[in-house]
Design an enzyme around this catalytic site. Structure first.
Site, PDB file in Angstrom:
ATOM      1  N   ASP A  77       0.817  -1.218   0.000  1.00  0.00           N
ATOM      2  CA  ASP A  77       0.000   0.000   0.000  1.00  0.00           C
ATOM      3  C   ASP A  77       0.849   1.266   0.000  1.00  0.00           C
ATOM      4  OD1 ASP A  77       0.775  -0.922   2.577  1.00  0.00           O
ATOM      5  OD2 ASP A  77      -0.679   0.410   3.530  1.00  0.00           O
ATOM      6  N   GLU A 135      -0.568  -1.994   5.293  1.00  0.00           N
ATOM      7  CA  GLU A 135       0.320  -1.922   6.454  1.00  0.00           C
ATOM      8  C   GLU A 135       0.205  -0.573   7.138  1.00  0.00           C
ATOM      9  OE1 GLU A 135       3.578  -0.931   8.937  1.00  0.00           O
ATOM     10  OE2 GLU A 135       3.319   0.024   6.967  1.00  0.00           O
ATOM     11  N   GLU A 136      -0.160   0.451   6.386  1.00  0.00           N
ATOM     12  CA  GLU A 136      -0.119   1.819   6.887  1.00  0.00           C
ATOM     13  C   GLU A 136      -1.339   2.241   7.692  1.00  0.00           C
ATOM     14  OE1 GLU A 136       2.363   3.708   6.807  1.00  0.00           O
ATOM     15  OE2 GLU A 136       3.647   3.136   5.125  1.00  0.00           O
ATOM     16  N   HIS A 357       7.824   8.838   4.487  1.00  0.00           N
ATOM     17  CA  HIS A 357       6.603   9.624   4.639  1.00  0.00           C
ATOM     18  C   HIS A 357       6.823  11.099   4.302  1.00  0.00           C
ATOM     19  CE1 HIS A 357       4.206   6.526   7.211  1.00  0.00           C
ATOM     20  NE2 HIS A 357       5.150   5.917   6.512  1.00  0.00           N
TER      21      HIS A 357
END
Length: 384
Positions: A77, A135-136, A357
């Site tokens: 993702d 996962e996020e 990020h």
């Protein structure tokens, strides 16, 4: 360069990664991504494919002889970030970006699956390739795959994460704690609004919130064993509509990061105690929503030694880097609750690179061959 990763495989992995990078999808929305992964895997001989959730893919490879079961994992993702890299293959989707390297993880595991499928006769046992969604974003795709049974019968699980702030060609897989539990909290502190010129007629929730924030800092410095680790961060505060009005309430929130189970519970209890004590002392009220995030990632010592041995064999002793624990969260811990395993870092940049990020986050694609080589050698060694 590892003989397990010929130049044509490395270039194929880079091409896969660039396609994924240009077409990112958010957590639980990875429809096209999972479709691409499935289509690519169908081009490899000997794999049995399944879709345990709508946006994840699992490929199973049976070896030539019976043996143990090894699971290898990649997350697929992306993040809700507007890309600012200027790459030729930058995201084509506004506000969505692979800013954490999951595109590279997916490409490395695809290359690993291709290599091991071609070397099936060298394997005694089974390899499960887990292409995991979400996962996020809580509750996390890993827990959903575990609930779907992908870890049933697994003897060992291994995952990797590319690290933009670590030098290319370096690999680290320490035993013990590696990533922290990542909990979050949100609260509303309610007072009594009024005119800023007459604070005695109000209960100022801004002043109360300031005391809460200050006292929360004491949870780590004065209640946690200094030999152990914890982070409490208040990351948002919202209140007020005008300079001369004391508002009715304040909203605030943040995160708690820990490795130790007892410390995690103690900080959670202490956080609620601070909110209650401070608000009662000043005549205010509060509500608190505490959300347990992913559990800590703790590498099994034998599994970490196996991965490090594979890295030394393929990349040389100089490639091994000391990897200290980080306070970031990672849902790989859900797999470790079902079987021993290890999570390893792959250097993909340099110390002065943009962090994960970040809208300008980039990976050095030369790092992929290191990750692929360690994955493949670990599988060959474990299932020999």
């Amino acid at each position: 360069m590892s003989a397990l990763v010929p130049p044509e495989l490395e270039q194929q992995a880079i091409a896969w990664r660039r396609h994924l990078h240009a077409n990112p999808e958010l957590s639980f929305e990875e429809v096209e991504t999972s479709g691409f992964v499935e289509e690519t895997l169908r081009g490899f001989d000997g794999l049995e494919l399944s879709r345990p959730t709508p946006t994840s893919v699992v490929a199973t490879l049976g070896g030539a002889r019976p043996g143990k079961v090894l699971a290898l994992r990649a997350d697929i993702d992306a993040l809700p970030i507007q890309e600012e890299t200027g790459l030729e293959f930058a995201s084509t989707r506004p506000g969505v970006m692979h800013a954490c390297g999951h595109d590279g993880h997916t490409a490395m595991l695809l290359a690993t699956a291709k290599t091991l499928a071609e070397r099936r006769d060298d394997l005694a046992g089974e390899v499960r390739f887990l292409f995991q969604h979400a996962e996020e974003l809580l509750p996390g795709g890993a827990s959903q795959l575990v609930a779907a049974g992908v870890m049933d019968g697994v003897d060992l699980v291994v995952g990797a994460h590319l690290a933009s702030i670590k030098d290319v060609g370096k690999v680290g897989c320490p035993a013990g704690p590696l990533a922290a539990a990542a909990d979050t909290f949100s609260s509303e502190i309610r007072g009594r609004g009024g005119h800023a010129a007459a604070p005695h007629r109000a209960v100022d929730p801004v002043a109360v919130a300031a005391q809460v924030v200050t006292n929360l800092q004491h949870l780590v410095s004065r209640t946690v064993d200094p030999i152990k680790s914890a982070v409490v961060s208040v990351t948002r505060i919202h209140a007020g509509t005008a300079d001369n009005i004391i508002p009715e309430s304040v909203e605030l929130g943040g995160t708690v990061r820990t490795f130790d189970r007892e410390v995690r519970a103690s900080v959670r209890d202490g956080l609620e105690r601070v909110f209650r004590g401070v608000t009662e002392a000043h005549g205010a009220e509060f509500s608190l929503d505490y959300v347990d995030g992913y559990a800590p990632v703790v590498n099994d010592a034998d599994a970490a030694a196996l991965v490090e041995s594979a890295a030394r064999a393929e990349l040389g002793d100089d490639a091994i880097m000391a990897a200290e624990p980080i306070m970031d969260g990672e849902d790989f811990s859900a797999y470790l609750a079902k079987a021993p395993g290890a999570f390893f870092w792959v250097g993909a940049g340099s110390d002065d690179a943009y962090p994960h990020h970040h809208p300008r986050f980039v990976l050095d694609e030369a790092s992929f061959r290191s990750g692929i080589a360690v994955f493949v050698r670990t599988a060959l060694d474990y299932l020999s």
